[in-house]
Design a protein around this motif. Structure first.
Motif, short mmCIF file in Angstrom:
data_model
loop_
_atom_site.label_atom_id
_atom_site.label_comp_id
_atom_site.label_asym_id
_atom_site.label_seq_id
_atom_site.Cartn_x
_atom_site.Cartn_y
_atom_site.Cartn_z
N THR A 166 40.61 29.41 25.05
CA THR A 166 39.49 28.76 25.73
C THR A 166 39.67 28.96 27.23
O THR A 166 40.64 29.57 27.67
CB THR A 166 39.43 27.27 25.35
N TRP A 185 34.50 27.65 30.41
CA TRP A 185 33.72 27.39 29.19
C TRP A 185 33.61 25.89 28.95
O TRP A 185 32.52 25.36 28.72
CB TRP A 185 34.37 28.07 27.97
N ARG A 197 30.02 24.04 29.16
CA ARG A 197 29.40 23.61 27.89
C ARG A 197 29.49 22.11 27.64
O ARG A 197 28.73 21.58 26.85
CB ARG A 197 30.07 24.32 26.71
N THR A 198 30.49 21.44 28.24
CA THR A 198 30.68 20.01 27.93
C THR A 198 30.71 19.10 29.15
O THR A 198 30.42 17.91 29.05
CB THR A 198 32.01 19.77 27.18
N CYS A 229 30.68 7.13 16.91
CA CYS A 229 30.39 7.00 18.34
C CYS A 229 29.38 5.91 18.64
O CYS A 229 29.21 5.53 19.80
CB CYS A 229 29.92 8.35 18.89
N ARG A 248 39.72 25.19 18.61
CA ARG A 248 39.15 25.09 19.95
C ARG A 248 37.77 24.43 19.96
O ARG A 248 37.32 23.94 20.98
CB ARG A 248 39.06 26.48 20.60
N GLN A 274 33.32 19.58 12.67
CA GLN A 274 32.03 19.37 13.34
C GLN A 274 31.21 20.65 13.40
O GLN A 274 31.71 21.71 13.75
CB GLN A 274 32.27 18.86 14.77
N GLY A 313 28.88 21.66 15.75
CA GLY A 313 28.52 21.20 17.10
C GLY A 313 27.05 21.33 17.43
O GLY A 313 26.44 20.40 17.97
N GLN A 314 26.45 22.47 17.07
CA GLN A 314 25.04 22.68 17.44
C GLN A 314 24.12 21.71 16.71
O GLN A 314 23.14 21.22 17.28
CB GLN A 314 24.64 24.11 17.15
N VAL A 349 24.86 18.73 15.63
CA VAL A 349 25.01 17.39 16.23
C VAL A 349 24.29 17.35 17.58
O VAL A 349 23.59 16.38 17.89
CB VAL A 349 26.50 17.03 16.40
N HIS A 355 26.67 7.14 25.45
CA HIS A 355 27.89 7.70 24.86
C HIS A 355 28.17 9.04 25.54
O HIS A 355 27.25 9.82 25.80
CB HIS A 355 27.65 7.90 23.36
N ALA A 389 29.41 12.34 25.05
CA ALA A 389 29.81 13.37 24.09
C ALA A 389 29.72 14.75 24.73
O ALA A 389 30.49 15.65 24.39
CB ALA A 389 28.95 13.32 22.84
N ASN A 390 28.73 14.90 25.60
CA ASN A 390 28.50 16.20 26.22
C ASN A 390 27.58 15.95 27.42
O ASN A 390 26.53 15.32 27.28
CB ASN A 390 27.84 17.16 25.23
N ARG A 444 25.60 17.83 28.85
CA ARG A 444 24.25 18.40 28.66
C ARG A 444 23.39 17.51 27.77
O ARG A 444 22.17 17.47 27.93
CB ARG A 444 24.35 19.81 28.07
N ILE A 445 23.99 16.79 26.82
CA ILE A 445 23.21 15.86 25.99
C ILE A 445 22.68 14.74 26.88
O ILE A 445 21.51 14.34 26.79
CB ILE A 445 24.07 15.26 24.85
N ASN A 477 35.35 12.77 25.22
CA ASN A 477 34.67 11.90 24.25
C ASN A 477 35.71 11.01 23.56
O ASN A 477 36.48 11.48 22.74
CB ASN A 477 33.95 12.79 23.23
O1 UT7 Z 1 30.46 12.14 19.74
C1 UT7 Z 1 30.17 12.75 18.56
C2 UT7 Z 1 29.00 13.57 18.68
N1 UT7 Z 1 29.37 14.93 18.99
C3 UT7 Z 1 28.59 15.62 19.81
O2 UT7 Z 1 27.66 15.10 20.35
C4 UT7 Z 1 28.92 17.09 19.99
C5 UT7 Z 1 27.64 17.85 20.14
N2 UT7 Z 1 27.87 19.29 20.30
C6 UT7 Z 1 28.37 19.81 21.43
O3 UT7 Z 1 28.70 19.11 22.36
C7 UT7 Z 1 28.44 21.32 21.52
O4 UT7 Z 1 27.77 21.88 20.41
C8 UT7 Z 1 29.89 21.87 21.60
C9 UT7 Z 1 30.51 21.51 22.93
C10 UT7 Z 1 30.73 21.29 20.46
C11 UT7 Z 1 29.88 23.39 21.48
O5 UT7 Z 1 29.06 23.94 22.49
P1 UT7 Z 1 27.92 25.01 22.12
O6 UT7 Z 1 27.32 25.39 23.39
O7 UT7 Z 1 27.04 24.41 21.08
O8 UT7 Z 1 28.78 26.19 21.56
P2 UT7 Z 1 28.69 26.91 20.12
O9 UT7 Z 1 29.32 26.05 19.07
O10 UT7 Z 1 27.30 27.39 19.89
O11 UT7 Z 1 29.61 28.16 20.35
C12 UT7 Z 1 29.24 29.18 21.29
C13 UT7 Z 1 30.37 30.16 21.41
C14 UT7 Z 1 30.90 30.64 20.06
O12 UT7 Z 1 31.29 31.98 20.21
P3 UT7 Z 1 30.31 33.19 19.74
O13 UT7 Z 1 30.07 32.96 18.28
O14 UT7 Z 1 29.07 33.03 20.57
O15 UT7 Z 1 31.10 34.39 20.05
C15 UT7 Z 1 32.12 29.81 19.83
O16 UT7 Z 1 33.05 30.43 19.00
O17 UT7 Z 1 31.49 29.52 22.05
C16 UT7 Z 1 32.65 29.68 21.24
N3 UT7 Z 1 33.50 28.52 21.44
C17 UT7 Z 1 34.40 28.45 22.43
N4 UT7 Z 1 34.75 29.33 23.38
C18 UT7 Z 1 35.71 28.94 24.25
C19 UT7 Z 1 33.52 27.35 20.75
N5 UT7 Z 1 34.44 26.53 21.27
C20 UT7 Z 1 35.00 27.19 22.32
C21 UT7 Z 1 36.00 26.86 23.24
N6 UT7 Z 1 36.31 27.76 24.19
N7 UT7 Z 1 36.62 25.66 23.25
#
Ligand code: UT7
Length: 332
Positions: free
Chosen positions: A32, A36, A40-41, A116, A155, A220, A222-223, A225, A257, A259-260, A262-263, A287
């Motif tokens: 990671t 990133w 993203r968070t 949460c 990750r 999880q 992630g998307q 949620v 809460h 969590a992110n 961007r949310i 979180n």
């Molecule tokens: O409190 C409980 C409630 N939970 C939430 O509200 C969580 C809600 N979701 C999120 O906050 C986001 O979806 C995440 C932060 C979990 C993930 O962010 P995202 O922008 O939705 O990323 P993604 O899952 O769509 O992944 C995009 C890319 C993927 O790579 P490819 O397939 O595009 O090559 C992942 O493999 O990012 C990759 N990726 C990472 N890269 C670097 C996923 N985690 C990581 C990481 N570092 N830690």
């Protein structure tokens, strides 16, 4: 909704364990990058409990601070509600352990599980005991040691979560214009497999197999949620504002809460909230599940966003799915 007696928050205490896990530390553990995670968070660092430190320990630290702020002994409490998804153990409840550690003899209590949203659900549960006149002092605690159920080789989840706790004391609001005003809660169990920990319960009791399959960790989508969180948090907050004849711009402090980032900003944009009303501390704590809202209340106090009479909206989305939105006027 009409309440017989309005409940108010009369004190707040928070605690995070001292050990910090930074994005740079995570770069050494999984594939990671600081960029990133930040983009993203919004998270820069999170606090993690040391081995042997449990959810009740964090809860007790936060509870003691709230008691000191209010200037009362633990024995003045009548009930302790602990919101958590990481209880010290299945039973006894963490509330019992907290009661004992605080020396709060004569107090009753229980744990509440809503991931949460658990702090908001416990807050409203506690408020009902105040509203009916059954109790005069109820402590509501949100506490989680998320690091106990996170796979630090995954990750997708390990960068997000942290450990922390917050406690509030609820009492009857003796003056008009302060206290809890209204709330809307909703659960949607169809989202259960978007965020869950499958192992250890009655469906998949702990075994060598559940350990080997990593079933005791958070899983999880992630998307899924993320999309649900933005849509549903906005929907419930909109309803809550509308039925109280309020607009987003009337809110003095929006404490969601964490969590992110961007949310939070997407919800705030849709609700037409004033940018200065947003309370965000995810950069420092990540979180912390049931801990995020009281920890963010503390940040709001420190940032001067909570004054007596300030109009506050709390909001949450979590595993379940569980959703919550609460309106209140800060009482001190
Ligand atoms: O409190 C409980 C409630 N939970 C939430 O509200 C969580 C809600 N979701 C999120 O906050 C986001 O979806 C995440 C932060 C979990 C993930 O962010 P995202 O922008 O939705 O990323 P993604 O899952 O769509 O992944 C995009 C890319 C993927 O790579 P490819 O397939 O595009 O090559 C992942 O493999 O990012 C990759 N990726 C990472 N890269 C670097 C996923 N985690 C990581 C990481 N570092 N830690």
């Amino acid at each position: 909704m009409s309440q017989l007696v309005r409940a108010k928050i009369s004190a707040l205490g928070t605690y995070v364990p001292p050990r910090v896990l930074s994005n740079a530390d995570l770069e050494k553990m999984v594939e990671t990058s600081n960029d990133w995670i930040l983009e993203r968070t919004g998270i820069r660092e999170r606090h993690l409990a040391d081995k042997g430190v449990a959810t009740s320990d964090l809860a007790v630290e936060a509870a003691r601070k709230a008691l000191v702020q209010r200037g009362i002994p633990a024995t003045d409490l009548e009930a302790i509600l602990v919101a958590t998804v990481t209880p010290d153990m299945f039973f006894p409840s963490t509330a019992c352990l907290v009661q004992h550690k605080l020396g709060a003899s004569g107090v009753w209590g229980f744990d509440l599980s809503a991931a949460c949203s658990a702090f908001l659900y416990a807050l409203q549960t506690g408020a009902q005991y105040i509203s009916t006149g059954m109790h005069k002092k109820v402590m509501v605690i949100g506490s989680d040691v998320m690091s106990s159920i996170i796979d630090y080789t995954d990750r997708a989840t390990c960068v997000i979560f942290g450990d922390g706790a917050g406690a509030v004391i609820l009492e009857p609001a003796e003056e008009d214009g302060v206290g809890l005003i209204d709330y809307i809660h909703e659960v949607d169990g169809s989202g259960g497999n978007a965020l869950y920990m499958p192992g250890g319960g009655s469906l998949n009791p702990s075994s060598r197999e559940t350990v080997e399959k990593k079933m005791h960790y958070v899983h999880q989508d992630g998307q899924a949620v993320f999309k649900f969180a933005v849509r549903k948090q906005t929907e419930l907050c909109e309803k809550l504002l509308k039925r109280n004849n309020l607009k987003g711009c009337d809110i003095d402090a929006f404490i969601p809460h964490q969590a992110n980032r961007r949310i939070i900003t997407a919800t705030a944009d849709r609700l037409g909230l004033r940018p200065e009303s947003l309370v965000i501390n995810i950069d420092r704590f990540g979180n912390t599940t049931a801990g995020t809202i009281p920890l963010a209340m503390q940040t709001a106090v420190e940032e001067g966003k909570l004054k007596k009479g300030s109009l506050v909206m709390l909001a949450s989305v979590g595993a379940g799915f569980t959703v919550g939105a609460t309106l209140l006027r800060w009482a001190y």
